[in-house]
Design a protein around this motif. Structure first.
Motif: not given
Length: 272
Positions: A238-251
């Motif tokens: 899946g995506p990097d944790l930093s990307e997930l932490a900064g994007s509600a859409e990615a979550k």
């Protein structure tokens, strides 16, 4: 067979002083008897190299098996004389027009891959209760925010580890300046050795979760059809944790992809 007098003559011709006992000392063991040739008549002093030339010429005239006329002149010299002449600098082909053959380098095996640069990467690695391997392909471990995000994600997916999750770094290469013949294979062996060493801590991974990507991950783990050919286990990426932490859409996009984790965790728990 070289006699003692001849040996001494060769040593003298090369400028080496040899000391020989000509008389039996008291209580000394007897030596093998040998016939000493009479001392030659005194003649003008000659340089050691000149005397060695004369000895070589005398030895070359000694009776021996007649060599083939096609055999090179250098190969007809008695053993050791060719090297001695070469040291004196006068070993040249009889036919000046004939090229001098130089020794060729030994053939190299084509099965050995050429040396190259080592693969360079750093991963953060953890293991959920010794069962699920987590990999973050990046230099630094997760921040506090990313730790909380990962914990919440696991709990929401029904994966509740019994022990706290801690990451450690795996860097390759471990040492600089080492010779490298097969960069990919050597890195794969290094990763396997790293994981085997963690088995003493209770690591026995059955599944791999990867958050992020880098330039070597796919080739190193031999990823294909949701499995790692190197580790022989299923892989989720899946995506990097930093990307997930900064994007509600990615979550939101990630949530449907983790719905099967609860089932997989329970199946593995029951099997163990």
């Amino acid at each position: 067979m070289t006699t003692e007098p001849h040996r001494l003559q060769y040593l003298e011709a090369m400028g080496l002083t040899a000391w020989v006992a000509r008389y039996r000392l008291p209580n000394a063991c007897p030596t093998d008897a040998c016939e000493w040739e009479p001392e030659p008549a005194a003649e003008g002093a000659r340089a050691p190299g000149e005397r060695l030339h004369a000895l070589l010429e005398d030895a070359a005239e000694a009776p021996s098996t007649a060599p083939s006329s096609k055999e090179p002149a250098a190969s007809r010299l008695p053993p050791g004389q060719g090297k001695a002449r070469a040291l004196l600098g006068d070993l040249v082909p009889e036919d000046a027009s004939a090229p001098v053959e130089m020794p060729s380098e030994p053939a190299r095996s084509s099965s050995v891959e050429p040396a190259g640069e080592a693969l360079r990467f750093t991963w953060q690695v953890a293991c959920l209760d010794g069962r699920w391997l987590l990999v973050l392909p990046r230099d630094a471990g997760p921040s506090d925010v990313e730790y909380r995000l990962l914990g919440n994600l696991l709990r929401a997916a029904g994966v509740i580890p019994a022990r706290p999750l801690g990451f450690e770094s795996f860097r390759w290469p471990p040492l600089e300046g080492l010779a490298v013949e097969a960069p990919l294979e050597e890195a794969q062996e290094g990763l396997r050795a790293f994981l085997n060493g963690r088995r003493q801590r209770g690591w026995g991974p059955e599944r791999l979760l990867v958050f992020g990507d880098d330039a070597v991950l796919g080739d190193l783990l031999v990823l294909a059809d949701g499995r790692s050919g190197l580790l022989a286990m299923p892989v989720w990426q899946g995506p990097d944790l930093s990307e997930l932490a900064g994007s509600a859409e990615a979550k939101r996009a990630l949530w449907p992809r983790v719905q099967g984790w609860r089932r997989d965790w329970r199946v593995g728990d029951e099997a163990s």
